[in-house]
Scaffold this active site. Structure first.
Site, PDB file in Angstrom:
ATOM      1  N   CYS A   2       0.726  -1.174   0.098  1.00 35.26           N
ATOM      2  CA  CYS A   2      -0.108  -0.011  -0.038  1.00 35.26           C
ATOM      3  C   CYS A   2       0.915   1.225  -0.180  1.00 35.26           C
ATOM      4  O   CYS A   2       2.121   1.292   0.379  1.00 35.26           O
ATOM      5  CB  CYS A   2      -0.823   0.003   1.209  1.00 35.26           C
ATOM      6  SG  CYS A   2      -1.830  -1.407   1.332  1.00 35.26           S
ATOM      7  N   ARG A  27       4.390  -0.102  -6.824  1.00 30.73           N
ATOM      8  CA  ARG A  27       4.415  -1.124  -5.603  1.00 30.73           C
ATOM      9  C   ARG A  27       3.545  -1.924  -5.654  1.00 30.73           C
ATOM     10  O   ARG A  27       3.320  -2.856  -4.885  1.00 30.73           O
ATOM     11  CB  ARG A  27       4.159  -0.052  -4.239  1.00 30.73           C
ATOM     12  CG  ARG A  27       5.213   1.028  -4.121  1.00 30.73           C
ATOM     13  CD  ARG A  27       4.770   1.941  -3.078  1.00 30.73           C
ATOM     14  NE  ARG A  27       4.408   1.460  -1.908  1.00 30.73           N
ATOM     15  CZ  ARG A  27       5.065   1.807  -0.934  1.00 30.73           C
ATOM     16  NH1 ARG A  27       6.331   2.423  -0.916  1.00 30.73           N
ATOM     17  NH2 ARG A  27       4.582   1.304   0.279  1.00 30.73           N
ATOM     18  N   TRP A  74      -3.368  -2.397  -1.440  1.00 34.91           N
ATOM     19  CA  TRP A  74      -2.979  -3.779  -1.959  1.00 34.91           C
ATOM     20  C   TRP A  74      -3.636  -4.613  -0.763  1.00 34.91           C
ATOM     21  O   TRP A  74      -3.248  -4.833   0.409  1.00 34.91           O
ATOM     22  CB  TRP A  74      -1.227  -3.959  -2.025  1.00 34.91           C
ATOM     23  CG  TRP A  74      -1.036  -5.121  -2.841  1.00 34.91           C
ATOM     24  CD1 TRP A  74      -0.949  -5.117  -4.031  1.00 34.91           C
ATOM     25  CD2 TRP A  74      -0.921  -6.536  -2.316  1.00 34.91           C
ATOM     26  NE1 TRP A  74      -0.570  -6.404  -4.666  1.00 34.91           N
ATOM     27  CE2 TRP A  74      -0.425  -7.149  -3.407  1.00 34.91           C
ATOM     28  CE3 TRP A  74      -0.803  -6.945  -1.276  1.00 34.91           C
ATOM     29  CZ2 TRP A  74      -0.143  -8.634  -3.700  1.00 34.91           C
ATOM     30  CZ3 TRP A  74      -0.320  -8.543  -1.121  1.00 34.91           C
ATOM     31  CH2 TRP A  74      -0.173  -9.127  -2.479  1.00 34.91           C
ATOM     32  N   ASN A 100      -1.296   1.644   6.366  1.00 32.49           N
ATOM     33  CA  ASN A 100      -0.630   0.555   5.609  1.00 32.49           C
ATOM     34  C   ASN A 100      -0.393  -0.458   7.053  1.00 32.49           C
ATOM     35  O   ASN A 100      -0.053   0.006   8.182  1.00 32.49           O
ATOM     36  CB  ASN A 100       0.658   1.036   5.048  1.00 32.49           C
ATOM     37  CG  ASN A 100       0.601   1.874   3.918  1.00 32.49           C
ATOM     38  OD1 ASN A 100      -0.326   1.757   3.367  1.00 32.49           O
ATOM     39  ND2 ASN A 100       1.659   2.263   3.334  1.00 32.49           N
ATOM     40  N   GLY A 101      -0.284  -1.698   6.823  1.00 30.81           N
ATOM     41  CA  GLY A 101      -0.170  -2.725   7.889  1.00 30.81           C
ATOM     42  C   GLY A 101      -1.340  -3.624   8.148  1.00 30.81           C
ATOM     43  O   GLY A 101      -2.095  -3.502   7.188  1.00 30.81           O
ATOM     44  N   GLU A 481      14.133 -25.828  -8.125  1.00 30.11           N
ATOM     45  CA  GLU A 481      13.966 -24.247  -7.729  1.00 30.11           C
ATOM     46  C   GLU A 481      15.069 -23.484  -8.147  1.00 30.11           C
ATOM     47  O   GLU A 481      15.108 -22.608  -8.925  1.00 30.11           O
ATOM     48  CB  GLU A 481      13.088 -23.757  -6.329  1.00 30.11           C
ATOM     49  CG  GLU A 481      12.919 -22.471  -6.168  1.00 30.11           C
ATOM     50  CD  GLU A 481      12.052 -21.897  -7.118  1.00 30.11           C
ATOM     51  OE1 GLU A 481      11.431 -22.549  -7.831  1.00 30.11           O
ATOM     52  OE2 GLU A 481      12.263 -20.519  -7.076  1.00 30.11           O
ATOM     53  N   LYS A 485      15.360 -20.646 -11.199  1.00 26.13           N
ATOM     54  CA  LYS A 485      15.873 -19.537 -11.012  1.00 26.13           C
ATOM     55  C   LYS A 485      16.861 -19.112 -11.999  1.00 26.13           C
ATOM     56  O   LYS A 485      16.944 -18.019 -12.594  1.00 26.13           O
ATOM     57  CB  LYS A 485      16.374 -19.195  -9.792  1.00 26.13           C
ATOM     58  CG  LYS A 485      15.215 -19.056  -8.614  1.00 26.13           C
ATOM     59  CD  LYS A 485      14.351 -17.851  -8.718  1.00 26.13           C
ATOM     60  CE  LYS A 485      12.980 -17.980  -9.320  1.00 26.13           C
ATOM     61  NZ  LYS A 485      12.056 -18.776  -9.159  1.00 26.13           N
ATOM     62  N   GLU A 488      15.760 -19.146 -15.747  1.00 24.41           N
ATOM     63  CA  GLU A 488      14.775 -17.998 -16.337  1.00 24.41           C
ATOM     64  C   GLU A 488      15.284 -16.524 -16.294  1.00 24.41           C
ATOM     65  O   GLU A 488      14.651 -15.651 -17.124  1.00 24.41           O
ATOM     66  CB  GLU A 488      13.306 -18.211 -15.486  1.00 24.41           C
ATOM     67  CG  GLU A 488      13.349 -17.816 -14.113  1.00 24.41           C
ATOM     68  CD  GLU A 488      12.297 -17.785 -13.265  1.00 24.41           C
ATOM     69  OE1 GLU A 488      11.173 -17.635 -14.076  1.00 24.41           O
ATOM     70  OE2 GLU A 488      11.929 -17.976 -12.258  1.00 24.41           O
ATOM     71  N   HIS A 504      21.795 -42.465 -12.823  1.00 23.43           N
ATOM     72  CA  HIS A 504      21.248 -43.060 -13.761  1.00 23.43           C
ATOM     73  C   HIS A 504      21.184 -42.419 -15.134  1.00 23.43           C
ATOM     74  O   HIS A 504      20.338 -42.227 -15.456  1.00 23.43           O
ATOM     75  CB  HIS A 504      19.879 -43.427 -13.197  1.00 23.43           C
ATOM     76  CG  HIS A 504      19.958 -44.237 -11.698  1.00 23.43           C
ATOM     77  ND1 HIS A 504      20.028 -45.484 -11.719  1.00 23.43           N
ATOM     78  CD2 HIS A 504      19.750 -43.537 -10.453  1.00 23.43           C
ATOM     79  CE1 HIS A 504      20.138 -46.065 -10.483  1.00 23.43           C
ATOM     80  NE2 HIS A 504      19.980 -44.886  -9.827  1.00 23.43           N
ATOM     81  N   LYS A 603       4.904 -12.357 -15.764  1.00 21.45           N
ATOM     82  CA  LYS A 603       4.793 -12.538 -14.354  1.00 21.45           C
ATOM     83  C   LYS A 603       3.724 -13.351 -14.139  1.00 21.45           C
ATOM     84  O   LYS A 603       3.744 -14.138 -12.895  1.00 21.45           O
ATOM     85  CB  LYS A 603       4.531 -11.167 -13.585  1.00 21.45           C
ATOM     86  CG  LYS A 603       4.492 -11.441 -11.862  1.00 21.45           C
ATOM     87  CD  LYS A 603       5.869 -12.077 -11.480  1.00 21.45           C
ATOM     88  CE  LYS A 603       5.606 -12.324 -10.256  1.00 21.45           C
ATOM     89  NZ  LYS A 603       6.779 -13.018  -9.696  1.00 21.45           N
TER      90      LYS A 603
HETATM   91  C1  AGP Z   1       8.861 -18.581 -11.091  1.00 21.90           C
HETATM   92  O1  AGP Z   1       9.978 -18.031 -11.113  1.00 21.90           O
HETATM   93  C2  AGP Z   1       8.088 -18.347 -12.598  1.00 21.90           C
HETATM   94  N1  AGP Z   1       8.006 -16.839 -13.007  1.00 21.90           N
HETATM   95  C3  AGP Z   1       6.918 -19.267 -12.846  1.00 21.90           C
HETATM   96  O2  AGP Z   1       7.240 -20.628 -12.743  1.00 21.90           O
HETATM   97  C4  AGP Z   1       5.678 -19.085 -12.006  1.00 21.90           C
HETATM   98  O3  AGP Z   1       6.021 -19.720 -10.671  1.00 21.90           O
HETATM   99  C5  AGP Z   1       4.499 -19.826 -12.396  1.00 21.90           C
HETATM  100  O4  AGP Z   1       4.073 -19.160 -13.682  1.00 21.90           O
HETATM  101  C6  AGP Z   1       3.263 -19.919 -11.455  1.00 21.90           C
HETATM  102  O5  AGP Z   1       2.885 -18.616 -11.254  1.00 21.90           O
HETATM  103  P1  AGP Z   1       1.741 -18.324 -10.192  1.00 21.90           P
HETATM  104  O6  AGP Z   1       2.713 -18.883  -8.792  1.00 21.90           O
HETATM  105  O7  AGP Z   1       1.487 -17.050 -10.134  1.00 21.90           O
HETATM  106  O8  AGP Z   1       0.545 -19.231 -10.365  1.00 21.90           O
END
Ligand code: AGP
Length: 608
Positions: A2, A27, A74, A100-101, A481, A485, A488, A504, A603
């Site tokens: 927020c 933000r 938010w 905010n908070g 994970e 990271k 991507e 294997h 995103k």
């Molecule tokens: C994660 O770094 C990626 N940007 C992507 O895999 C993301 O986690 C995936 O698209 C799922 O998104 P969500 O958690 O908003 O559903």
């Protein structure tokens, strides 16, 4: 997160408020509003959605006045609607508040005020402040605000105006940033310097416990006992772009460094140390329904699918319930076995991922109860699930998910703890887990304090063209994970694998050019990973080992060590995630990638 803006002086407030709100759009928010004293009374304009909608409202119905406050919300409590947007007015319309908070005891205050006849018009925690200030209004506005603060528990950045004492803005800070902007005969209050940078670089940063009284040509700061608090005037030297990232080079780095706070926010008010359990208000599952669950499906995509794999292990180990984890894109087209006692957990940072939404709808069609672990309040998944646990991690702007991942794992741990303590988990073991969770924020900070060591490792490997990430048990998903990271944001090919599985096939890839990241804290399977490290070293692989203790048997086997604090096995992925995120980030930056918006990525993947 927020945003708060307030303006007081000879000039009309509305333009300053709108401009300040726009400066804080980065933000992340889902609604906005302003309140202005028009010379006789307070008027508000509020709108869900973008600030442009609020602007249109003000064009249609302008408000004249020189004292005003504004807010970008938010959502944390209540969906993003105009009625939940700030500012909130007191029952008699004489007090307006932006906040905010999180007010942790708002339920108790709300019922006490309702007993006094106050009627509530929103789902927010903030509204209680407006009514409380009205109820406790004695003397000046600052005295009324202080009376109200004495009854509030939680975190807040507040700005308050009143038609009963109109020549001032009263601001209060506890756990949520707030500053005074000192202009030329025009003063401001804001939660973010970007909101006022166009008008002044002279600011007074408030401390927790401060109450500021801001008038057109002067201000003073007191504490809750009305004792003056001398505060220095600072000068903002940042440019706007830097401010929006909080001084960090990228949003991703800012969000990595936010994790001590965001993990704390995920657990805030939910972890019950004494009973070794968790309190989750939004499950919408009775005690009997929780006990009737005899199988769980967790469905998600990408990073959220990795946290799902960790949740699977937690739930099976502690709650002793069979769990399956499904890629949402696969689940939605399969013919899964769903029964009325199936719980379908849906994990999504954005709450808008098309595959995950479709998978949840399919599970609902087949009679499963659905539980959403979502970060964005009021998102589609959050609105359609049967119950939910909001992550409270704040907006995640960087496309590569970081703080949402660790908050997902923490939320899964909270749910596991709650479920397991209704079944076979003892209070002793529950307390151990709860305490370990309580320790996480400080432990994450310890890892962050060594970020430059990880940057040095990134320098060694920025030209690599392949990586292997290996882990076992809880840290196999952490390895996945870490690989994601790196892929991507640096565009380097990386593969996550169960450490033992490397023998294997992938072991054929190992040579002196192949960096292998081992996620190897001292957990139940650490000794097994030691032999995998030795296998890689025997083939001249370069080993980067994330571990939590000295290990004599690994002498000479570790080319680059990253140390993380000790914790219980189920929480090690949270601590391991931080160096994995930093390693990917620094390599990507050194390769010149657009870290916050990597090529080809969105995103939120709202298409199939
Ligand atoms: C994660 O770094 C990626 N940007 C992507 O895999 C993301 O986690 C995936 O698209 C799922 O998104 P969500 O958690 O908003 O559903």
């Amino acid at each position: 997160m927020c945003g708060i803006i307030g303006s007081i002086g000879p000039n009309q407030s509305a333009p300053f408020l709108l401009e300040g709100l726009k400066r804080m759009e980065y933000r992340g928010y889902d609604s906005a509003g302003i309140a202005i004293y028009n010379g006789t009374a307070l008027e508000t304009r509020r709108a869900a959605g973008k600030i442009a909608k609020l602007e249109a409202l003000l064009v249609a119905e302008p408000i004249a006045g020189t004292v005003g406050i504004g807010h970008t919300r938010w959502a944390t409590h209540g969906p993003p609607t105009a009625r939940n947007a700030h500012p909130h007015l007191s029952a008699d319309g004489t007090v307006a508040v932006v906040h905010n908070g999180i007010i942790e005891n708002f339920t108790a205050i709300k019922s006490a005020l309702q007993d006094l006849g106050y009627e509530f018009r929103s789902d927010t925690d903030t509204e209680v402040v407006a009514h409380l200030v009205q109820e406790l209004f004695e003397g000046s506005l600052e005295e009324a605000v202080i009376n109200a603060l004495r009854k509030i528990e939680g975190t807040f950045g507040l700005a308050v105006i009143s038609s009963r004492d109109p020549g001032k803005i009263v601001a209060a800070r506890k756990g949520s940033p707030l500053l005074i902007g000192i202009g030329e005969g025009q003063n401001f209050v804001a939660s973010d310097p970007s909101a006022i940078l166009a008008h002044t670089r002279q600011v007074v940063y408030l401390n927790d416990g401060d109450v500021a009284v801001i008038e057109a040509d002067k201000y003073h700061v007191i504490d809750i006992n009305a004792i003056p608090q001398p505060r220095t005037v600072d000068r903002i030297d940042w440019d706007l772009a830097e401010i929006e990232r909080g001084g960090y080079a990228h949003f991703m780095l800012k969000e990595i460094f936010e994790q001590p706070n965001t993990i704390e926010n995920t657990m805030r008010g939910r972890l019950i140390l004494e009973d070794g359990t968790a309190k989750l208000g939004g499950l919408n599952l009775t005690h009997e329904e929780l006990l009737s669950i005899d199988n769980i499906v967790i469905t998600a995509c990408g990073t959220s699918w990795h946290s799902a794999l960790i949740g699977e292990m937690m739930l099976e180990e502690l709650a002793r319930i069979p769990v399956s984890v499904e890629y949402a894109s696969e689940f939605r087209y399969r013919n899964p076995i769903i029964t009325p006692t199936t719980l379908c957990i849906v994990i999504s940072q954005s709450g808008e991922t098309a595959d995950t939404l479709a998978a949840m709808r399919e599970a609902k069609r087949r009679g499963a109860r659905t539980l959403g672990l979502v970060n964005v309040v009021g998102s589609t998944i959050a609105r359609e699930d049967d119950g939910g646990v909001y992550l409270h991690a704040g907006p995640e702007i960087g496309v590569a998910s970081t703080k949402a991942f660790t908050s997902q794992v923490a939320a899964l741990a909270l749910f596991t703890l709650k479920l397991a303590r209704k079944r076979d988990l003892s209070v002793v073991r529950g307390r151990e887990i709860a305490q370990a969770m309580h320790n996480l924020p400080a432990q994450i900070q310890k890892v962050l304090d060594h970020a430059q060591d990880i940057e040095a490792i990134a320098e060694e490997f920025k030209r690599a063209s392949n990586f292997l990430y290996l882990g076992r048990g809880y840290n196999f998903p952490a390895a996945l994970e870490g690989a994601l990271k790196l892929k991507e944001i640096s565009y380097i090919h990386a593969e996550g694998y169960p450490a033992a599985e490397m023998k294997h096939g992938p072991i054929a890839l190992i040579d002196e050019m192949m960096p292998v990241v081992f996620v190897a804290p001292h957990d139940a399977v650490f000794d097994k990973v030691v032999s995998n490290i030795q296998e890689v070293k025997a083939r001249k692989g370069k080993t980067i080992v994330i571990t939590s203790r000295d290990e004599p048997s690994l002498a000479g086997m570790i080319d680059y060590e990253i140390r993380i604090p000790e914790t219980i096995d189920m929480l090690t992925p949270i601590l391991a995630a931080v160096p994995l995120q930093l390693l990917a980030y620094y390599i990507a930056v050194k390769r010149g990638s657009d870290v916050d918006q990597p090529r080809n990525l969105a995103k939120s993947v709202t298409v199939e």
